[in-house]
Write an enzyme that holds these catalytic residues in place. Structure first.
Site, short mmCIF file in Angstrom:
data_model
loop_
_atom_site.label_atom_id
_atom_site.label_comp_id
_atom_site.label_asym_id
_atom_site.label_seq_id
_atom_site.Cartn_x
_atom_site.Cartn_y
_atom_site.Cartn_z
N ARG A 244 2.35 1.43 -7.09
CA ARG A 244 3.17 2.64 -6.95
C ARG A 244 4.53 2.21 -6.43
O ARG A 244 4.71 1.91 -5.26
CB ARG A 244 2.49 3.62 -5.99
CG ARG A 244 3.43 4.76 -5.57
CD ARG A 244 2.70 5.87 -4.84
NE ARG A 244 1.95 5.45 -3.68
CZ ARG A 244 2.47 5.22 -2.47
NH1 ARG A 244 3.77 5.31 -2.27
NH2 ARG A 244 1.70 4.89 -1.46
N HIS A 248 4.42 8.13 -2.38
CA HIS A 248 3.17 8.80 -2.75
C HIS A 248 3.47 10.18 -3.31
O HIS A 248 2.99 10.56 -4.37
CB HIS A 248 2.27 8.90 -1.52
CG HIS A 248 1.04 9.73 -1.74
ND1 HIS A 248 0.00 9.31 -2.54
CD2 HIS A 248 0.69 10.96 -1.29
CE1 HIS A 248 -0.94 10.23 -2.56
NE2 HIS A 248 -0.54 11.25 -1.81
N TYR A 257 5.96 2.00 5.90
CA TYR A 257 4.73 1.22 5.94
C TYR A 257 4.71 0.03 4.97
O TYR A 257 3.73 -0.69 4.90
CB TYR A 257 3.51 2.11 5.68
CG TYR A 257 3.58 2.96 4.42
CD1 TYR A 257 3.25 2.43 3.17
CD2 TYR A 257 3.97 4.29 4.47
CE1 TYR A 257 3.31 3.19 2.03
CE2 TYR A 257 4.03 5.07 3.33
CZ TYR A 257 3.70 4.52 2.11
OH TYR A 257 3.75 5.29 0.96
#
Length: 344
Positions: A244, A248, A257
């Protein structure tokens, strides 16, 4: 020794041959271009307040589009919330795809064998098994395929669905797009298994791992698994290893993160670039044709957005239209109260 090697077609060490025509590969590429243009446009609309929370497919175009190309229209598609491109390929009109992005009842269209996009994680996998069970009972030569991410493998519904599918030997494919992250949780924090594909073993079904950025490999793996299921040889868990590249959803900040270095390493395997280079080598794609595809995609999406926005505001009653055949008394009362207040 890893019993689940990553299947590839386009690399030198490719372990599988592409059985379809190169024209099919060109069509897959064109719809991957369309999906990326859709993402770019929808992200812009979201920042303008014209679209709500949205889950982009940046970096996962090959997994989405090529897998859908390997299905037939009589197959049932059971999507998650990120599978806009797969739904489009399976027959959902582009306007409907945009309607869903705008929070309206757009992920369903009469005559298209696809369930509405599922926001809850993994609950729809059981629905796919149920559809496949019905297809088997009716001796219909079709399958059901459920789309989900790596995070869904941590849910109980995933395990229940695979167990039922294995016991009943129904024609269902579980297509897991392992994009490395379940929002901010990396795969290694979800499972101690070396792969996600090997989870199939516990339920007595087939498991296969494919390069999710290799569109031709994805197509071939899904095609073969579908044929196997049609012939009565049971379900398959397919782990498409991808990445990805974006957030998200538009409510997520991936810089909190993961590092930019990690993103750069993975985006070097951009699926659109890889398939484009392959098609150029085969003499099917030119710079001029690519630029034309990009212009056509943007134009089609802009036109569809214009048509959708011209439909006007969403009515309060729309939220109940596909939920109740007959509205419960309490909701009728609330609706009438709202109408009275809105006319004051």
């Amino acid at each position: 020794m890893n019993q689940y090697p990553v299947v590839r077609v386009m690399d030198v060490e490719g372990t599988l041959a592409f059985s379809s025509s190169l024209e099919t590969a060109l069509h897959i590429y064109q719809d991957m271009i369309l999906l990326r243009a859709f993402d770019e446009k929808t992200l812009t609309l979201q920042r303008q307040g014209r679209v709500g929370t949205f889950a982009p497919s940046l970096g996962q175009e090959a997994a989405e589009i090529a897998s859908a190309y390997a299905l037939d229209r009589q197959d049932w598609m059971v999507p998650s919330y990120r599978d806009h491109g797969a739904l489009y390929v399976h027959g959902l009109p582009l306007d409907h795809v945009i309607l869903f992005a705008m929070g309206r009842s757009g992920s369903y269209a009469a005559g298209v064998r696809a369930l509405p996009s599922s926001i809850p994680i993994a609950t729809h996998l059981l629905h796919a098994v149920g559809l496949a069970y019905a297809l088997k009972q009716q001796a219909e030569p079709a399958i059901a395929m459920a789309y989900f991410g790596d995070g869904a493998t941590s849910e109980g519904d995933f395990h229940e669905a695979l167990n039922f599918a294995g016991v009943w030997q129904v024609p269902v494919l579980f297509f897991c797009q392992n994009n490395g992250w379940a929002i901010s949780t990396p795969v290694h924090r979800q499972t101690h298994s070396e792969t996600l594909a090997q989870k199939a073993e516990a339920y007595g079904i087939a498991g296969v791992r494919v390069d999710g950025n290799d569109a031709l490999a994805v197509y071939e793996v899904v095609r073969q698994a579908r044929e196997k299921a049609i012939q009565g040889h049971g379900p398959t868990l397919i782990e498409a290893v991808t990445y990805r590249a974006g957030p998200h959803t538009t409510a997520d900040d991936p810089t909190r993160y993961r590092t930019s270095n990690e993103v750069n390493i993975h985006t070097a395997q951009d699926p659109i670039r890889r398939l484009g280079e392959f098609l150029i080598q085969q003499g099917l794609l030119t710079k001029t044709l690519k630029e034309q595809m990009m212009r056509d995609s943007k134009e089609r999406i802009n036109e569809a957005v214009g048509r959708v926005e011209a439909q006007g505001a969403v009515m309060v009653g729309d939220m109940f239209r596909h939920v109740y055949q007959t509205l419960p008394t309490r909701i009728q009362r609330q609706w009438h109260e709202w109408e009275d207040r809105s006319h004051e």
